[in-house]
Motif scaffolding. Structure first.
Motif, mmCIF file in Angstrom:
data_model
loop_
_atom_site.group_PDB
_atom_site.id
_atom_site.type_symbol
_atom_site.label_atom_id
_atom_site.label_comp_id
_atom_site.label_asym_id
_atom_site.label_seq_id
_atom_site.Cartn_x
_atom_site.Cartn_y
_atom_site.Cartn_z
ATOM 1 N N ILE A 48 0.834 -1.201 0.000
ATOM 2 C CA ILE A 48 0.000 0.000 0.000
ATOM 3 C C ILE A 48 0.868 1.251 0.000
ATOM 4 O O ILE A 48 0.581 2.227 -0.703
ATOM 5 C CB ILE A 48 -0.949 -0.023 1.209
ATOM 6 N N LEU A 49 1.958 1.235 0.792
ATOM 7 C CA LEU A 49 2.834 2.395 0.852
ATOM 8 C C LEU A 49 3.496 2.666 -0.501
ATOM 9 O O LEU A 49 3.630 3.810 -0.921
ATOM 10 C CB LEU A 49 3.909 2.187 1.920
ATOM 11 N N TYR A 50 3.906 1.599 -1.170
ATOM 12 C CA TYR A 50 4.609 1.747 -2.443
ATOM 13 C C TYR A 50 3.661 1.765 -3.647
ATOM 14 O O TYR A 50 4.118 1.852 -4.784
ATOM 15 C CB TYR A 50 5.611 0.599 -2.625
ATOM 16 N N GLN A 51 2.371 1.644 -3.416
ATOM 17 C CA GLN A 51 1.421 1.485 -4.521
ATOM 18 C C GLN A 51 1.518 2.577 -5.581
ATOM 19 O O GLN A 51 1.515 2.268 -6.776
ATOM 20 C CB GLN A 51 -0.006 1.408 -3.971
ATOM 21 N N PRO A 52 1.601 3.877 -5.214
ATOM 22 C CA PRO A 52 1.696 4.895 -6.271
ATOM 23 C C PRO A 52 2.902 4.695 -7.191
ATOM 24 O O PRO A 52 2.782 4.800 -8.418
ATOM 25 C CB PRO A 52 1.802 6.210 -5.491
ATOM 26 N N LEU A 53 4.067 4.384 -6.618
ATOM 27 C CA LEU A 53 5.269 4.193 -7.423
ATOM 28 C C LEU A 53 5.186 2.904 -8.230
ATOM 29 O O LEU A 53 5.664 2.842 -9.377
ATOM 30 C CB LEU A 53 6.501 4.184 -6.511
ATOM 31 N N ILE A 54 4.584 1.855 -7.651
ATOM 32 C CA ILE A 54 4.427 0.596 -8.388
ATOM 33 C C ILE A 54 3.506 0.803 -9.597
ATOM 34 O O ILE A 54 3.790 0.327 -10.701
ATOM 35 C CB ILE A 54 3.884 -0.498 -7.453
#
Length: 381
Positions: A336-342
């Motif tokens: 969830i924390l990395y979702q935007p970058l993923i």
């Protein structure tokens, strides 16, 4: 009049594109405008202190995006069952052309300019494989069908340089344009005020042009894609620099307490490190003037601007190493924390992936393996 107005708009769009490229590259290199005016003499030398603070978030954002896309080797596969001769040839070709380093340069150009260009050329000298040349997007202009922007009619590669023999400036230009069902390549140069002079012109022996390109992030209704550093992101970075510079100036002027007194003259007061301060009369007073604020509101503004920058660019702060108050995280929480970058990286894998598949097809064709191969890309986790 309508034709002239249309041509002026086309020229203006080209100038705007090149200016946008220059501003993005300047930001990447940390060349931001100074938020505060510093005192300088006639020769431009600094007088006194310089409170300007430049924090280059632009480079961190771009580098993180490039690392997530091409931070590790990508694998190209033609046959799932065995290592074929074509796969071995393709791996050796990419190794000779720089491998993952060349892909990182391609992605860096795309992240800053919004469009990535690459050119293939026949091997020269002692090279065994076709050359893969990463082009500067600022040197490439594209002509396309107004009714179908994906139908490219010509590429123009233009740049300036110094003639190694005469040591004088020379402008170089290569025009790659459709010639029936083939493509014609014309190399030209201009010296001084001379007109363009054609040095050589030849027909490219393949049905596709030697230049291939892709959008960095999809932009509908436009030929050129979206950069990782659009104008709104650069404005946010400039705003952060202004707030931090303002904080530095306030602290320089007001962080140190100032001593003041009344009821006596300055020559009657003696202060030394190893002496006791004695006031001359009972009505005399001596105080310290200190800041009444701890600049909490200014610091909070800086934090909000920084958070907005990470949200807009889809590079979360945790991706740049910030782990304050995070604690133990599960795999789902990390996702969830990395979702935007993923999500951003997955989008880039589509655009750059299509370019790499087409580029591999052209390289294999130049290697004599035919034009029907379509590689499967295996991206790292």
């Amino acid at each position: 009049i309508v034709d002239q107005h249309l041509m002026q708009n086309v020229s203006l769009d080209e100038l705007v594109r090149l200016r946008r490229y220059r501003e993005a590259w300047e930001a990447y290199h940390g060349d931001f405008p100074e938020p505060l005016k510093a005192r300088k003499d006639r020769d431009g030398r600094l007088i006194g202190a310089d409170d300007n603070i430049i924090v280059n978030y632009a480079r961190a954002i771009v580098d993180k995006g490039v690392s997530f896309l091409f931070g590790q080797d990508v694998k190209f596969e033609l046959d799932e069952t065995e290592q074929t001769e074509e796969e071995t040839w393709l791996e050796e070709c990419w190794t000779e052309n720089g491998g993952i380093t060349a892909l990182q340069k391609l992605a860096l150009n795309g992240a800053i300019c919004g469009q990535a260009f690459v050119k293939v050329a026949v091997p020269n000298g002692n090279r065994r494989y076709p050359r893969v040349i990463v082009l500067d997007p600022a040197n490439v202009a594209v002509g396309y069908d107004p009714g179908d922007i994906d139908d490219v009619r010509w590429y123009r590669i233009q740049y300036a340089g110094i003639d190694p023999q005469t040591e004088k400036p020379v402008s170089y230009r290569q025009i790659i344009e459709r010639d029936g069902i083939t493509w014609r390549i014309s190399d030209q140069e201009a010296r001084g005020n001379e007109n363009w002079r054609t040095l050589r012109s030849e027909v490219w022996p393949y049905a596709w042009p030697p230049v291939a390109d892709c959008q960095n992030l999809p932009m509908p209704n436009e030929y050129y894609g979206l950069s990782d550093l659009p104008e709104d992101v650069l404005r946010l970075n400039r705003g952060i620099n202004f707030v931090l510079s303002n904080l530095a100036r306030i602290i320089r002027f007001h962080a140190h307490p100032k001593t003041w007194g009344k009821g006596f003259t300055a020559d009657r007061l003696q202060v030394a490190v190893d002496e006791t301060i004695v006031l001359p009369n009972e009505n005399a007073e001596l105080h310290n003037l200190e800041m009444a604020s701890d600049l909490a509101s200014s610091i909070a503004l800086y934090e909000r601007l920084r958070e907005a920058l990470h949200e807009v660019t889809r590079v979360p702060e945790v991706a740049t190493g910030k782990l304050d108050n995070v604690g133990a995280l599960s795999g789902l929480a990390l996702q969830i924390l990395y979702q935007p970058l993923i999500e951003k990286t997955e989008t880039k894998r589509r655009t750059y992936g299509e370019l790499l598949v087409e580029l591999n097809r052209r390289l294999l064709a130049m290697g004599g393996y035919g034009e029907d191969y379509r590689t499967v890309i295996h991206w790292p986790e």
